[in-house]
Write a protein that holds these residues in place. Structure first.
Motif, mmCIF file in Angstrom:
data_model
loop_
_atom_site.group_PDB
_atom_site.id
_atom_site.type_symbol
_atom_site.label_atom_id
_atom_site.label_comp_id
_atom_site.label_asym_id
_atom_site.label_seq_id
_atom_site.Cartn_x
_atom_site.Cartn_y
_atom_site.Cartn_z
ATOM 1 N N PRO A 67 43.859 -2.243 -7.822
ATOM 2 C CA PRO A 67 43.320 -1.264 -8.778
ATOM 3 C C PRO A 67 42.769 0.029 -8.161
ATOM 4 C CG PRO A 67 41.721 -3.002 -8.383
ATOM 5 C CD PRO A 67 42.978 -3.389 -7.638
ATOM 6 N N ILE A 68 42.561 0.065 -6.856
ATOM 7 C CA ILE A 68 41.905 1.222 -6.232
ATOM 8 C C ILE A 68 42.885 2.396 -6.106
ATOM 9 C CG2 ILE A 68 40.715 2.065 -4.167
ATOM 10 C CD1 ILE A 68 39.710 -0.830 -3.774
ATOM 11 N N PRO A 69 42.479 3.592 -6.577
ATOM 12 C CA PRO A 69 43.364 4.766 -6.529
ATOM 13 C C PRO A 69 43.325 5.465 -5.164
ATOM 14 C CG PRO A 69 41.339 5.362 -7.637
ATOM 15 C CD PRO A 69 41.232 3.899 -7.303
ATOM 16 N N TYR A 70 43.751 4.752 -4.139
ATOM 17 C CA TYR A 70 43.714 5.278 -2.779
ATOM 18 C C TYR A 70 44.510 6.583 -2.634
ATOM 19 C CZ TYR A 70 42.400 0.570 -1.064
ATOM 20 O OH TYR A 70 41.779 -0.615 -0.808
ATOM 21 N N SER A 71 44.019 7.463 -1.745
ATOM 22 C CA SER A 71 44.874 8.525 -1.226
ATOM 23 C C SER A 71 45.702 7.868 -0.122
ATOM 24 C CB SER A 71 44.028 9.666 -0.640
ATOM 25 O OG SER A 71 43.409 9.247 0.579
ATOM 26 N N ASP A 74 43.318 7.165 2.719
ATOM 27 C CA ASP A 74 42.397 6.073 2.376
ATOM 28 C C ASP A 74 43.098 4.727 2.537
ATOM 29 O OD1 ASP A 74 40.443 7.898 1.572
ATOM 30 O OD2 ASP A 74 40.814 7.639 -0.564
ATOM 31 N N LEU A 75 44.334 4.657 2.062
ATOM 32 C CA LEU A 75 45.094 3.412 2.155
ATOM 33 C C LEU A 75 45.319 3.051 3.623
ATOM 34 C CD1 LEU A 75 46.612 1.069 0.849
ATOM 35 C CD2 LEU A 75 48.609 2.574 0.608
ATOM 36 N N ALA A 76 45.660 4.033 4.441
ATOM 37 C CA ALA A 76 45.871 3.769 5.871
ATOM 38 C C ALA A 76 44.599 3.223 6.523
ATOM 39 C CB ALA A 76 46.321 5.044 6.584
ATOM 40 N N LEU A 77 43.447 3.821 6.212
ATOM 41 C CA LEU A 77 42.176 3.327 6.767
ATOM 42 C C LEU A 77 41.900 1.900 6.309
ATOM 43 C CD1 LEU A 77 39.497 6.184 6.506
ATOM 44 C CD2 LEU A 77 40.622 5.324 8.556
ATOM 45 N N SER A 78 42.117 1.638 5.027
ATOM 46 C CA SER A 78 41.842 0.305 4.477
ATOM 47 C C SER A 78 42.751 -0.753 5.091
ATOM 48 C CB SER A 78 41.983 0.324 2.955
ATOM 49 O OG SER A 78 41.020 1.186 2.400
ATOM 50 N N MET A 104 39.676 9.232 11.888
ATOM 51 C CA MET A 104 38.945 9.208 10.624
ATOM 52 C C MET A 104 38.010 10.413 10.521
ATOM 53 S SD MET A 104 35.631 7.994 9.296
ATOM 54 C CE MET A 104 35.127 7.259 10.815
ATOM 55 N N LEU A 105 37.354 10.784 11.612
ATOM 56 C CA LEU A 105 36.465 11.954 11.600
ATOM 57 C C LEU A 105 37.251 13.235 11.288
ATOM 58 C CD1 LEU A 105 34.116 11.181 14.632
ATOM 59 C CD2 LEU A 105 33.503 11.186 12.192
ATOM 60 N N GLU A 106 38.434 13.352 11.871
ATOM 61 C CA GLU A 106 39.300 14.510 11.571
ATOM 62 C C GLU A 106 39.680 14.508 10.089
ATOM 63 O OE1 GLU A 106 42.852 14.943 13.970
ATOM 64 O OE2 GLU A 106 41.712 14.511 15.791
ATOM 65 N N TRP A 107 40.026 13.345 9.574
ATOM 66 C CA TRP A 107 40.449 13.245 8.178
ATOM 67 C C TRP A 107 39.315 13.603 7.222
ATOM 68 C CZ3 TRP A 107 43.496 7.959 8.402
ATOM 69 C CH2 TRP A 107 44.634 8.144 9.183
ATOM 70 N N LYS A 112 40.690 14.448 3.617
ATOM 71 C CA LYS A 112 41.828 13.577 3.321
ATOM 72 C C LYS A 112 41.391 12.158 2.947
ATOM 73 C CE LYS A 112 45.239 15.971 6.157
ATOM 74 N NZ LYS A 112 46.111 15.879 7.331
ATOM 75 N N VAL A 113 40.107 11.843 3.166
ATOM 76 C CA VAL A 113 39.606 10.494 2.854
ATOM 77 C C VAL A 113 38.332 10.592 2.020
ATOM 78 C CG1 VAL A 113 40.600 9.278 4.830
ATOM 79 C CG2 VAL A 113 38.356 10.300 5.049
ATOM 80 N N ALA A 114 38.106 9.573 1.215
ATOM 81 C CA ALA A 114 36.874 9.487 0.428
ATOM 82 C C ALA A 114 35.708 9.250 1.392
ATOM 83 C CB ALA A 114 36.979 8.354 -0.583
ATOM 84 N N PRO A 115 34.659 10.078 1.325
ATOM 85 C CA PRO A 115 33.542 9.934 2.264
ATOM 86 C C PRO A 115 32.921 8.539 2.302
ATOM 87 C CG PRO A 115 33.369 12.018 1.092
ATOM 88 C CD PRO A 115 34.502 11.248 0.458
ATOM 89 N N MET A 116 32.759 7.898 1.143
ATOM 90 C CA MET A 116 32.159 6.550 1.135
ATOM 91 C C MET A 116 33.055 5.540 1.842
ATOM 92 S SD MET A 116 30.296 6.104 -2.552
ATOM 93 C CE MET A 116 29.894 4.389 -2.238
ATOM 94 N N LEU A 117 34.359 5.691 1.686
ATOM 95 C CA LEU A 117 35.300 4.780 2.340
ATOM 96 C C LEU A 117 35.236 4.988 3.860
ATOM 97 C CD1 LEU A 117 37.959 3.095 0.882
ATOM 98 C CD2 LEU A 117 38.928 4.426 2.712
ATOM 99 N N ALA A 118 35.187 6.252 4.284
ATOM 100 C CA ALA A 118 35.100 6.559 5.715
ATOM 101 C C ALA A 118 33.800 6.019 6.305
ATOM 102 C CB ALA A 118 35.197 8.069 5.931
ATOM 103 N N GLU A 119 32.717 6.142 5.551
ATOM 104 C CA GLU A 119 31.425 5.639 6.032
ATOM 105 C C GLU A 119 31.465 4.119 6.199
ATOM 106 O OE1 GLU A 119 26.713 5.611 4.714
ATOM 107 O OE2 GLU A 119 28.139 6.816 3.566
ATOM 108 N N SER A 120 32.073 3.440 5.253
ATOM 109 C CA SER A 120 32.210 1.988 5.334
ATOM 110 C C SER A 120 33.075 1.595 6.541
ATOM 111 C CB SER A 120 32.831 1.460 4.042
ATOM 112 O OG SER A 120 33.119 0.097 4.161
#
Length: 133
Positions: A67-71, A74-78, A104-107, A112-120
């Protein structure tokens, strides 16, 4: 008695996933937009080729179908995080997780990534791979 009960309407009970998606992606969340093949390639780079592309594709497909609307990023990080968290792989992914955190810091800077996802992602990798962990 809630406000909706007063007027005879019922508000749909929100799932924890709905709350999570709104917290990470906003309200309303964007439509699904991840490009699966690009996300697999990015995850492969994050994992520095240590994990087979077949395994990466399987996890990416499963997450993409959720259900998650990844970019795409975001999907690559997950996807990469799934492998970084695997206790059996931690000994072989030490260098890769450092490089992945730099990517991830560059992204984040490129939005390119949701900040909360990157923080996690960062917090999880820090806990798992910090010296003495």
């Amino acid at each position: 008695m809630g406000l909706f009960d007063l007027f005879g309407g019922k508000k749909k009970q929100e799932s924890a996933m709905d709350v999570f998606i709104r917290a990470v992606y906003g309200d309303p969340p964007p439509p699904k937009r991840a490009k699966l093949s690009e996300a697999v390639d990015l995850a492969n780079e994050l994992l520095m080729g240590v994990v087979s592309e077949r395994e990466i594709l399987a996890v990416a497909t499963q997450l993409s179908n959720g259900p998650i609307p990844y970019s795409t990023h975001d999907l690559a990080l997950s996807v990469a995080l799934n492998f970084f968290k695997d206790p059996a792989r931690i000994p072989t992914l030490g260098t890769a997780q450092l490089m992945a955190r730099m990517s991830m810091l560059e992204w984040i800077q490129e939005k390119k990534v949701a900040p909360m996802l990157a923080e996690s992602f960062e917090n999880t990798l820090y806990k798992l791979y910090k010296p003495g962990a």
